[in-house]
Scaffold this motif. Structure first.
Motif: not given
Length: 171
Positions: A25-40, A47-59
């Motif tokens: 859950s923490l990885n998903k919320l950190v991902y959605f924090a990146q989304v929120e900043s990009l949205r705003e 600047d950390s890499e986000i990767q597509a893993w089996q259960y969703g976005p992961v840093e």
């Protein structure tokens, strides 16, 4: 100061302990924090890499920092907390907008049609989700709804058996 995904994860842990984070859950919320900043702002929060893993976005840095917790509740940050007003604001917004979702709900939401994860994932757990991928996805266009979530199911059960719960509470 350049922020990392781990900085954002640690902000979530210290500011929103009641969300009972697992690594997933923490990885998903950190991902959605990146989304929120990009949205705003159109600019990334970290600047950390986000990767597509089996259960969703992961840093990966966040995943490895908290890997020892397994599926258990993460109680403590991994390092000193940064003091950044913008990052704190984004973390608080994401906690408000996504915090009601369980880890399972967050995975389901990140896997929906036209999400950056869905548009990127091809079975290779190391494929990068870029900021452009996020901006071109539905992740920046909407927030999750309660429909179909565990919270909605629990509310439905409570409403259906309200008197039973009231009687049990009085016992």
């Amino acid at each position: 100061m350049t922020l990392t995904a781990l900085d954002i994860a640690n902000l979530f842990i210290t500011r929103h302990q009641s969300l009972n984070f697992s690594n997933l859950s923490l990885n998903k919320l950190v991902y959605f924090a990146q989304v929120e900043s990009l949205r705003e702002t159109g600019k990334p929060l970290y600047d950390s890499e986000i990767q597509a893993w089996q259960y969703g976005p992961v840093e990966p840095d966040v995943y490895h920092a908290f890997q020892s917790y397994g599926h258990e509740h993460i109680a403590n940050p991994s390092k000193k907390i940064v003091n950044d007003a913008y990052a704190t604001n984004i973390v608080d917004i994401v906690a408000e907008k996504y915090g009601f979702l369980t880890a399972y709900d967050l995975v389901t939401y990140s896997h929906r049609e036209n999400s950056a994860w869905k548009n990127t994932y091809d079975g290779d757990r190391n494929k990068t989700i870029t900021n452009k991928d996020i901006l071109n996805s539905d992740d920046v266009k909407s927030y999750p709804a309660r429909e179909g979530t565990m919270l909605q199911d629990m509310d439905d059960i409570y409403n259906r058996y309200h008197n039973t719960f009231r009687l049990l509470g009085d016992a």
